[in-house]
Design a protein around this motif. Sequence first.
Motif, PDB file in Angstrom:
ATOM      1  N   VAL A 176       0.953  -1.180   0.026  1.00  0.00           N
ATOM      2  CA  VAL A 176       0.146  -0.041   0.058  1.00  0.00           C
ATOM      3  C   VAL A 176       0.849   1.150  -0.155  1.00  0.00           C
ATOM      4  O   VAL A 176       1.995   1.500   0.712  1.00  0.00           O
ATOM      5  N   TYR A 177       0.820   2.050  -0.894  1.00  0.00           N
ATOM      6  CA  TYR A 177       1.533   3.473  -1.236  1.00  0.00           C
ATOM      7  C   TYR A 177       0.939   4.497  -0.523  1.00  0.00           C
ATOM      8  O   TYR A 177      -0.471   4.561  -0.870  1.00  0.00           O
ATOM      9  N   TYR A 178       1.530   5.385   0.184  1.00  0.00           N
ATOM     10  CA  TYR A 178       1.024   6.683   0.764  1.00  0.00           C
ATOM     11  C   TYR A 178       1.825   7.877   0.413  1.00  0.00           C
ATOM     12  O   TYR A 178       2.983   7.770   0.191  1.00  0.00           O
ATOM     13  N   CYS A 179       1.238   8.888   0.351  1.00  0.00           N
ATOM     14  CA  CYS A 179       1.986  10.083   0.115  1.00  0.00           C
ATOM     15  C   CYS A 179       1.577  11.101   1.451  1.00  0.00           C
ATOM     16  O   CYS A 179       0.795  10.853   2.048  1.00  0.00           O
ATOM     17  N   ALA A 180       2.624  11.873   1.697  1.00  0.00           N
ATOM     18  CA  ALA A 180       2.494  12.664   2.705  1.00  0.00           C
ATOM     19  C   ALA A 180       3.125  14.184   2.219  1.00  0.00           C
ATOM     20  O   ALA A 180       4.037  14.151   1.146  1.00  0.00           O
ATOM     21  N   ALA A 181       2.679  15.305   2.766  1.00  0.00           N
ATOM     22  CA  ALA A 181       3.463  16.558   2.703  1.00  0.00           C
ATOM     23  C   ALA A 181       3.402  17.252   3.909  1.00  0.00           C
ATOM     24  O   ALA A 181       2.447  17.029   4.673  1.00  0.00           O
ATOM     25  N   ALA A 182       4.335  18.022   4.137  1.00  0.00           N
ATOM     26  CA  ALA A 182       4.590  18.784   5.406  1.00  0.00           C
ATOM     27  C   ALA A 182       5.589  19.833   5.150  1.00  0.00           C
ATOM     28  O   ALA A 182       6.317  19.886   3.820  1.00  0.00           O
ATOM     29  N   ASN A 183       5.680  20.785   5.869  1.00  0.00           N
ATOM     30  CA  ASN A 183       6.537  21.963   5.836  1.00  0.00           C
ATOM     31  C   ASN A 183       8.020  21.650   5.851  1.00  0.00           C
ATOM     32  O   ASN A 183       9.007  22.163   5.024  1.00  0.00           O
ATOM     33  N   ASN A 184       8.532  20.480   6.087  1.00  0.00           N
ATOM     34  CA  ASN A 184       9.874  20.129   6.024  1.00  0.00           C
ATOM     35  C   ASN A 184       9.809  18.323   6.501  1.00  0.00           C
ATOM     36  O   ASN A 184       9.012  17.729   7.009  1.00  0.00           O
ATOM     37  N   ILE A 185      11.078  17.908   6.116  1.00  0.00           N
ATOM     38  CA  ILE A 185      11.217  16.527   6.120  1.00  0.00           C
ATOM     39  C   ILE A 185      10.916  16.037   7.526  1.00  0.00           C
ATOM     40  O   ILE A 185      10.440  14.911   7.829  1.00  0.00           O
ATOM     41  N   ALA A 186      11.513  16.695   8.410  1.00  0.00           N
ATOM     42  CA  ALA A 186      11.515  16.231   9.944  1.00  0.00           C
ATOM     43  C   ALA A 186       9.928  16.038  10.220  1.00  0.00           C
ATOM     44  O   ALA A 186       9.661  15.116  11.017  1.00  0.00           O
ATOM     45  N   ALA A 187       8.938  17.022   9.934  1.00  0.00           N
ATOM     46  CA  ALA A 187       7.623  16.758  10.115  1.00  0.00           C
ATOM     47  C   ALA A 187       7.021  15.652   9.555  1.00  0.00           C
ATOM     48  O   ALA A 187       6.241  15.066  10.047  1.00  0.00           O
ATOM     49  N   ILE A 188       7.308  15.371   8.366  1.00  0.00           N
ATOM     50  CA  ILE A 188       6.931  13.993   7.676  1.00  0.00           C
ATOM     51  C   ILE A 188       7.246  12.790   8.586  1.00  0.00           C
ATOM     52  O   ILE A 188       6.654  11.831   8.956  1.00  0.00           O
ATOM     53  N   GLN A 189       8.671  12.884   8.831  1.00  0.00           N
ATOM     54  CA  GLN A 189       9.269  11.754   9.566  1.00  0.00           C
ATOM     55  C   GLN A 189       8.451  11.577  11.034  1.00  0.00           C
ATOM     56  O   GLN A 189       8.280  10.657  11.466  1.00  0.00           O
ATOM     57  N   GLY A 190       8.106  12.872  11.783  1.00  0.00           N
ATOM     58  CA  GLY A 190       7.246  12.896  12.886  1.00  0.00           C
ATOM     59  C   GLY A 190       5.759  12.473  12.787  1.00  0.00           C
ATOM     60  O   GLY A 190       5.091  12.304  13.767  1.00  0.00           O
ATOM     61  N   GLY A 191       5.412  12.348  11.653  1.00  0.00           N
ATOM     62  CA  GLY A 191       4.163  11.787  11.221  1.00  0.00           C
ATOM     63  C   GLY A 191       2.933  12.981  11.000  1.00  0.00           C
ATOM     64  O   GLY A 191       1.900  12.722  11.216  1.00  0.00           O
ATOM     65  N   SER A 192       3.716  14.302  11.217  1.00  0.00           N
ATOM     66  CA  SER A 192       2.806  15.330  11.007  1.00  0.00           C
ATOM     67  C   SER A 192       2.449  15.566   9.591  1.00  0.00           C
ATOM     68  O   SER A 192       3.162  15.249   8.885  1.00  0.00           O
ATOM     69  N   GLY A 193       1.836  16.903   9.345  1.00  0.00           N
ATOM     70  CA  GLY A 193       1.642  17.449   8.123  1.00  0.00           C
ATOM     71  C   GLY A 193       0.498  16.507   7.470  1.00  0.00           C
ATOM     72  O   GLY A 193      -0.475  16.351   8.246  1.00  0.00           O
ATOM     73  N   TYR A 194       0.284  16.419   6.214  1.00  0.00           N
ATOM     74  CA  TYR A 194      -0.981  15.888   5.436  1.00  0.00           C
ATOM     75  C   TYR A 194      -0.551  14.511   4.886  1.00  0.00           C
ATOM     76  O   TYR A 194       0.627  14.467   4.354  1.00  0.00           O
ATOM     77  N   TRP A 195      -1.447  13.602   5.094  1.00  0.00           N
ATOM     78  CA  TRP A 195      -1.403  12.338   4.552  1.00  0.00           C
ATOM     79  C   TRP A 195      -2.345  11.754   3.908  1.00  0.00           C
ATOM     80  O   TRP A 195      -3.512  11.889   4.447  1.00  0.00           O
ATOM     81  N   GLY A 196      -2.213  11.097   2.855  1.00  0.00           N
ATOM     82  CA  GLY A 196      -3.312  10.624   1.998  1.00  0.00           C
ATOM     83  C   GLY A 196      -3.477   9.186   2.316  1.00  0.00           C
ATOM     84  O   GLY A 196      -2.821   8.636   2.939  1.00  0.00           O
ATOM     85  N   GLU A 197      -4.789   8.929   2.022  1.00  0.00           N
ATOM     86  CA  GLU A 197      -4.983   7.466   2.109  1.00  0.00           C
ATOM     87  C   GLU A 197      -4.460   6.621   1.352  1.00  0.00           C
ATOM     88  O   GLU A 197      -3.908   7.078   0.016  1.00  0.00           O
ATOM     89  N   GLY A 198      -3.918   5.435   1.660  1.00  0.00           N
ATOM     90  CA  GLY A 198      -3.165   4.555   0.658  1.00  0.00           C
ATOM     91  C   GLY A 198      -3.840   3.996  -0.530  1.00  0.00           C
ATOM     92  O   GLY A 198      -5.061   4.050  -0.373  1.00  0.00           O
ATOM     93  N   THR A 199      -2.923   3.631  -1.642  1.00  0.00           N
ATOM     94  CA  THR A 199      -3.598   3.002  -2.699  1.00  0.00           C
ATOM     95  C   THR A 199      -2.635   1.698  -2.695  1.00  0.00           C
ATOM     96  O   THR A 199      -1.383   1.666  -2.594  1.00  0.00           O
ATOM     97  N   LEU A 200      -3.281   0.548  -3.156  1.00  0.00           N
ATOM     98  CA  LEU A 200      -2.728  -0.536  -3.143  1.00  0.00           C
ATOM     99  C   LEU A 200      -1.985  -0.874  -4.641  1.00  0.00           C
ATOM    100  O   LEU A 200      -2.759  -0.941  -5.635  1.00  0.00           O
ATOM    101  N   VAL A 201      -0.862  -1.419  -4.664  1.00  0.00           N
ATOM    102  CA  VAL A 201      -0.113  -1.807  -5.729  1.00  0.00           C
ATOM    103  C   VAL A 201       0.213  -3.167  -5.477  1.00  0.00           C
ATOM    104  O   VAL A 201       0.944  -3.665  -4.739  1.00  0.00           O
ATOM    105  N   THR A 202      -0.324  -4.110  -6.356  1.00  0.00           N
ATOM    106  CA  THR A 202      -0.007  -5.382  -6.439  1.00  0.00           C
ATOM    107  C   THR A 202       0.702  -5.791  -7.714  1.00  0.00           C
ATOM    108  O   THR A 202       0.235  -5.619  -8.870  1.00  0.00           O
ATOM    109  N   VAL A 203       2.051  -6.332  -7.685  1.00  0.00           N
ATOM    110  CA  VAL A 203       2.848  -7.038  -8.886  1.00  0.00           C
ATOM    111  C   VAL A 203       2.875  -8.189  -8.818  1.00  0.00           C
ATOM    112  O   VAL A 203       3.219  -9.121  -7.868  1.00  0.00           O
ATOM    113  N   SER A 204       2.388  -8.871  -9.699  1.00  0.00           N
ATOM    114  CA  SER A 204       2.125 -10.288 -10.031  1.00  0.00           C
ATOM    115  C   SER A 204       3.819 -10.719 -10.571  1.00  0.00           C
ATOM    116  O   SER A 204       4.155 -10.158 -11.783  1.00  0.00           O
ATOM    117  N   SER A 205       3.832 -12.014 -10.360  1.00  0.00           N
ATOM    118  CA  SER A 205       5.290 -12.573 -11.027  1.00  0.00           C
ATOM    119  C   SER A 205       4.911 -13.241 -12.185  1.00  0.00           C
ATOM    120  O   SER A 205       3.705 -13.726 -12.398  1.00  0.00           O
TER     121      SER A 205
END
Length: 122
Positions: A93-122
């Motif tokens: 499941v892939y998520y995107c996030a945006a925040a004022n700086n990288i530290a904020a993203i790493q801390g879980g703050s800012g804006y987070w989108g709901e995930g979207t599932l990527v499935t890769v078959s062999s």
Amino acid sequence: EVQLQASGGGLVQAGGSLRLSCAASEFTLDDYAIAWFRQAPGKEREGILCISSTEGTTYYLDSVKGRFIMSADNAKTTVYLQMNSLKPEDTAVYYCAAANNIAAIQGGSGYWGEGTLVTVSS
């Protein structure tokens, strides 16, 4: 309501490509640090790509370097994650996030989108 929305996931065969979108409502992304994360089944969430133009920082997880590329539309309201040469281990499941700086993203703050599932078959 200010939010991010990730989309574009789906089922693809190994070696194929997908483009994920991360759309921002009520704001533009040009002054934000943007990051993509993924969480595979049974594993912890991992950061795969982060770009902060204001901080002059770009990070790519080694396993996606040369295969994944981030871009943005001219209005800077949507960022894209172009994923090429996909492998079964990219399944997550892939998520995107945006925040004022990288530290904020790493801390879980800012804006987070709901995930979207990527499935890769062999």
